[in-house]
Structures are given as structure tokens and as C-alpha cells.
Design a protein around this motif. Structure first.
Motif, PDB file in Angstrom:
ATOM      1  N   THR A  37       0.790  -1.185   0.071  1.00  0.00           N
ATOM      2  CA  THR A  37      -0.072   0.069  -0.037  1.00  0.00           C
ATOM      3  C   THR A  37       0.924   1.315  -0.070  1.00  0.00           C
ATOM      4  O   THR A  37       1.630   1.331   0.871  1.00  0.00           O
ATOM      5  CB  THR A  37      -1.160  -0.123   1.132  1.00  0.00           C
ATOM      6  N   THR A  38       0.647   2.076  -0.993  1.00  0.00           N
ATOM      7  CA  THR A  38       1.513   3.116  -1.121  1.00  0.00           C
ATOM      8  C   THR A  38       1.224   4.323   0.082  1.00  0.00           C
ATOM      9  O   THR A  38       0.117   4.174   0.477  1.00  0.00           O
ATOM     10  CB  THR A  38       1.246   3.902  -2.477  1.00  0.00           C
ATOM     11  N   ALA A  39       1.835   5.349  -0.070  1.00  0.00           N
ATOM     12  CA  ALA A  39       1.693   6.440   1.073  1.00  0.00           C
ATOM     13  C   ALA A  39       0.537   7.265   0.733  1.00  0.00           C
ATOM     14  O   ALA A  39      -0.187   7.625   1.521  1.00  0.00           O
ATOM     15  CB  ALA A  39       3.011   7.380   1.108  1.00  0.00           C
ATOM     16  N   HIS A  40      -0.127   7.267  -0.641  1.00  0.00           N
ATOM     17  CA  HIS A  40      -1.362   7.680  -0.859  1.00  0.00           C
ATOM     18  C   HIS A  40      -2.246   6.770  -0.830  1.00  0.00           C
ATOM     19  O   HIS A  40      -3.393   7.188  -1.020  1.00  0.00           O
ATOM     20  CB  HIS A  40      -1.057   8.377  -2.230  1.00  0.00           C
ATOM     21  N   GLY A  41      -2.375   5.530  -0.358  1.00  0.00           N
ATOM     22  CA  GLY A  41      -3.322   4.725   0.134  1.00  0.00           C
ATOM     23  C   GLY A  41      -3.786   3.658  -1.218  1.00  0.00           C
ATOM     24  O   GLY A  41      -4.646   3.105  -1.097  1.00  0.00           O
ATOM     25  N   LYS A  42      -2.734   3.847  -2.047  1.00  0.00           N
ATOM     26  CA  LYS A  42      -3.235   2.835  -3.245  1.00  0.00           C
ATOM     27  C   LYS A  42      -2.587   1.382  -3.031  1.00  0.00           C
ATOM     28  O   LYS A  42      -1.757   1.188  -2.706  1.00  0.00           O
ATOM     29  CB  LYS A  42      -2.484   3.421  -4.486  1.00  0.00           C
ATOM     30  N   ARG A  43      -3.591   0.624  -2.919  1.00  0.00           N
ATOM     31  CA  ARG A  43      -3.291  -1.043  -2.637  1.00  0.00           C
ATOM     32  C   ARG A  43      -2.949  -1.598  -3.961  1.00  0.00           C
ATOM     33  O   ARG A  43      -3.525  -1.721  -5.097  1.00  0.00           O
ATOM     34  CB  ARG A  43      -4.401  -1.617  -2.012  1.00  0.00           C
ATOM     35  N   LEU A  44      -1.749  -2.385  -3.901  1.00  0.00           N
ATOM     36  CA  LEU A  44      -1.159  -3.232  -4.699  1.00  0.00           C
ATOM     37  C   LEU A  44      -1.137  -4.573  -4.467  1.00  0.00           C
ATOM     38  O   LEU A  44      -0.505  -4.708  -3.532  1.00  0.00           O
ATOM     39  CB  LEU A  44       0.120  -2.547  -5.409  1.00  0.00           C
TER      40      LEU A  44
END
Length: 128
Positions: A37-44
Motif C-alpha cells: 500500500t503506497t503512502a497515498h493509499g493505493k493498494r497493490l
């Protein structure tokens, strides 16, 4: 090497791959089924999705800023599973700390696979 040294080396590789925009080196740190999960909340989910995202965003990402990564705490949940708290400090390409940008506070869950530590899950959080 000790597990702690190996984990510190993995985190150093995260820093190296990010600062030098080495997408393949970064992608190679993950388990195939990892969740990031990126710092901007995008889950991969899965190395393929992490790879696709990384290849799009990493090239050119360090023109103005990058970060240092420091192991702040390691909790061995089991001998082959560790929760690793990171201090992520924004820096300019020359290494000067950027004081008007927030630090990051990633948490990596690592698992030991065939003798090597790999990222199983990660959550980056901006410190407000």
C-alpha cells in the motif's frame, strides 16, 4: 550474517533502488503474492501489479526529492516472519534533508523464503 543484518540490507536495497530509480531491483524484493500500500493509499496486490505500478512511477521520481530509509524497530513474530518499522526521511538528490516535507513511516512484514528475506506486505504512511 544475522537476520537483523539481512533485514537492514533489504531496507538498504529499498533505499538504493528508490534513490537510483531501479525498478527491477525494487520489484525483486517482494514475494510473488505480496500486498503493498503506497503512502497515498493505493493498494497493490501481487508482484505483477506492484511491478506495473513501480515501472510507471519510479522513472523520473527522484528529480527533485528522494528519501533515506532507516530501520527503526524489528519485531520477530516468528523466526521467519518479521514486522519492520522504517523511518523514511525526504532528502534532495544531493542528500540534504528536506525539512518542509513530512517523513514517511512504512511498516514492512517480511518473510524468510529459501534463506532470504522478502517483503510480504508493506504499508507506507505519511507522518503528519
Amino acid at each position: 550474517m544475522s537476520d537483523l543484518s539481512d533485514i537492514e540490507n533489504l531496507v538498504a536495497t529499498v533505499q538504493h533502488s528508490q534513490q537510483n530509480e531501479l525498478a527491477e531491483e525494487f520489484i525483486g524484493l517482494f514475494r510473488s503474492d505480496a500486498v503493498w500500500t503506497t503512502a497515498h493509499g493505493k493498494r497493490l496486490t501481487g508482484r505483477d501489479e506492484i511491478a506495473s505500478f513501480t515501472r510507471q512511477v519510479l522513472p523520473g521520481a527522484t528529480k527533485e526529492a528522494t528519501a533515506t530509509y532507516e530501520v527503526a524497530h524489528v519485531l520477530f513474530i516468528r523466526p521467519d516472519v518479521a514486522a519492520v518499522k522504517i523511518r523514511q526521511r525526504p532528502v534532495r538528490p544531493d542528500g540534504t534533508v528536506i525539512t518542509d516535507q513530512n517523513e514517511g513511516s512504512p511498516l514492512y512484514i517480511l518473510s524468510k523464503e529459501d534463506g532470504a528475506w522478502r517483503i510480504a506486505a508493506g504499508q507506507n504512511t505519511i507522518v503528519l
